[in-house]
Design an enzyme around this catalytic site. Structure first.
Site, PDB file in Angstrom:
ATOM      1  N   ASN A   7       0.873  -1.334  -0.164  1.00  0.00           N
ATOM      2  CA  ASN A   7      -0.051   0.001   0.446  1.00  0.00           C
ATOM      3  C   ASN A   7       0.865   1.446  -0.046  1.00  0.00           C
ATOM      4  OD1 ASN A   7      -1.608   2.204   0.559  1.00  0.00           O
ATOM      5  ND2 ASN A   7      -2.464   1.184   2.433  1.00  0.00           N
ATOM      6  N   ARG A  92      -2.462  -2.137  -3.749  1.00  0.00           N
ATOM      7  CA  ARG A  92      -3.704  -0.930  -3.429  1.00  0.00           C
ATOM      8  C   ARG A  92      -2.907   0.339  -4.759  1.00  0.00           C
ATOM      9  NH1 ARG A  92      -3.500   4.114  -0.204  1.00  0.00           N
ATOM     10  NH2 ARG A  92      -5.460   5.147  -0.418  1.00  0.00           N
ATOM     11  N   HIS A 181      -9.616   6.569  -1.642  1.00  0.00           N
ATOM     12  CA  HIS A 181      -9.948   5.287  -0.667  1.00  0.00           C
ATOM     13  C   HIS A 181     -11.654   4.638  -0.785  1.00  0.00           C
ATOM     14  CE1 HIS A 181      -8.061   9.346   0.930  1.00  0.00           C
ATOM     15  NE2 HIS A 181      -7.820   9.013   0.690  1.00  0.00           N
ATOM     16  N   ARG A 242      -2.649  18.807  -0.332  1.00  0.00           N
ATOM     17  CA  ARG A 242      -3.403  19.120  -1.776  1.00  0.00           C
ATOM     18  C   ARG A 242      -4.296  20.374  -1.403  1.00  0.00           C
ATOM     19  NH1 ARG A 242      -4.934  13.008  -2.596  1.00  0.00           N
ATOM     20  NH2 ARG A 242      -3.197  13.080  -1.062  1.00  0.00           N
ATOM     21  N   GLU A 388      -7.259  -1.811   5.434  1.00  0.00           N
ATOM     22  CA  GLU A 388      -6.623  -1.736   3.745  1.00  0.00           C
ATOM     23  C   GLU A 388      -6.105  -3.105   4.232  1.00  0.00           C
ATOM     24  OE1 GLU A 388      -6.224   2.651   3.803  1.00  0.00           O
ATOM     25  OE2 GLU A 388      -6.706   2.002   1.509  1.00  0.00           O
TER      26      GLU A 388
END
Ligand code: ADP
Length: 403
Positions: A7, A92, A181, A242, A388
């Site tokens: 990931n 991922r 996500h 961001r 995840e």
């Protein structure tokens, strides 16, 4: 099946070796602040997961992964002694664009399409692709899967995923909202349903993934109906580096005023904005909370803006759904920062989201899924630990087993 999960984040690498048969994690690795001078990588093994920490200053995310593979092949405490013991790799991938609507096997054809998706997530996809290129070289016979963050959002209706720009841009360039996500939102929604003791298909949930990147999703009856990230992971909430959503006219205005090109403008919006852009230094929320506590005005402003934008997104999804049963907080900030949760929900009580301040701060509760609203809060507030990696391992196993 023994699956290596990779990931690769914008500034982090999370990796696990997962035995999917028993859903057991055998090795966990976390590299943080990758690219910074104080970048560290910790590796631990089941059952105790005592962490050994390594300095990884100057290494890229893919180089951290190469170092991890070296270490776990040599370390006597590691569950493996050679790379050939890894049966599959699950990667991922943040953006799958119009090319991928579900988990895909990586072969020469899908690899070409993966490279085409890089421009949709310039902070994330290239790091993941570098990791894949490296593991394809080191383990050429091991099947690899790509698990996409965009797949969960494929259920959004056109009114949510279309942008109000000329229709031909959708037809010609596939410009639409894809979200991101997704693996985390899907998992958080399922964990919240388990906590609430009700089937996911009966619930309206607002899932908040708040990490370095951040997004909020309206999950109606188990399906994503809207999400804050858009064509790329730049839209929506204010994030570590961001900007999130801003007036698009600002972009052309700055480019004209400063005479900068597209690449530089994109870099400013992706890497120099958000918390970092306002607070002026670190993008890491722990650092910014410390600066704010020491009286730094810009750090305080950054946190005020961060909280306010989350509150507005939660409010808009309350309006978008026919019912809201719970708000679910997950990822680095959502799981770990009781302070920020308190600030976010202080502004949302009038919508029926009433935090129990004590439950929110229970010592030792980090890492435990739990409800942190008061008993008669009309809308529950849940904290769930995102996993995840386990989801990616299981999706990889399902796909590879069908080969
Ligand atoms: P990524 O998006 O890279 O996967 P994470 O989900 O790991 O990131 O979240 C990283 C963010 O979580 C960082 O901003 C970090 O400062 C923040 N974070 C982690 N622990 C805490 C904490 N106890 N309090 C506040 N912020 C935290």
């Amino acid at each position: 099946m023994l699956v290596l999960v990779v990931n690769a984040g914008s500034s982090s690498l999370k990796s696990q070796l997962i035995q999917t048969d028993g859903k057991i994690s055998l090795m966990r690795c976390l590299a943080e602040k990758v690219g910074a001078a104080d970048a560290r990588m910790s590796i631990s093994y089941a059952p105790e997961f005592h962490k050994a920490t390594y300095g990884v200053a100057g290494l890229s995310v893919a180089e951290c992964l190469a170092k991890l593979l070296d270490i776990i092949c040599d370390d006597p405490e590691s569950p493996i002694s050679g790379l050939d013991q890894i049966e599959a790799i699950g990667n991922r991938i943040v953006a799958g664009g119009e090319y991928f609507t579900k988990t895909a096997l990586i072969d020469d054809a899908s690899w070409e399409n993966l490279l085409r998706c890089e421009e949709l997530a310039p902070l994330h996809n290239p790091a993941a692709d570098e990791c894949i290129a490296m593991t394809r070289r080191l383990l050429p016979n091991t099947p690899q899967a790509a698990v996409f963050d965009t797949a969960f959002h494929q259920t959004m209706p056109p009114k949510a995923y279309m942008y109000p720009i000329p229709y031909r841009y959708y037809e010609d360039y596939a410009i639409r909202r894809y979200g991101a996500h997704g693996t985390s939102h899907r998992y958080a929604a399922q964990q919240a349903a388990n906590l609430l003791g009700r089937p996911l298909r009966d619930l309206g949930l607002i899932t908040c993934h708040l990490g370095n990147g951040g997004s909020i999703t309206a999950v109606n009856h188990g399906k994503s109906i809207d999400t804050t990230m858009g064509f790329t992971p730049l839209e929506g909430l204010m994030m570590g580096t961001r900007s999130g959503s801003i007036d698009p006219a600002i972009i052309t205005y700055i480019m004209r005023r400063d005479g900068i090109d597209y690449d530089e403008m994109e870099r400013i919006l992706n890497c120099d904005s958000g918390i970092k852009g306002i607070a002026g230094g670190s993008s890491d929320m722990r650092d910014v909370l410390q600066q704010a506590a020491a009286g730094d005005e810009r750090a305080n402003l950054a946190i005020d803006m961060y909280v306010y934008r989350i509150q507005k997104a939660i409010g808009s999804y309350y309006a978008a759904m026919t019912r809201t049963d719970a708000v679910v907080m997950t990822a680095g900030i959502g799981e770990n920062s009781a302070d920020l949760r308190e600030r976010i929900f202080a502004g949302l009580a009038h919508m029926g989201m009433i935090l129990d301040k004590e439950r929110n701060r229970v010592e030792g509760a980090i890492g435990m899924n739990r409800i942190i609203s008061i008993d008669d809060s009309p809308i529950r507030i849940c904290v769930v630990t995102t996993d995840e990696e386990m989801r990616i391992a299981r999706e990889t196993d399902n796909l590879v087993s069908m080969m």
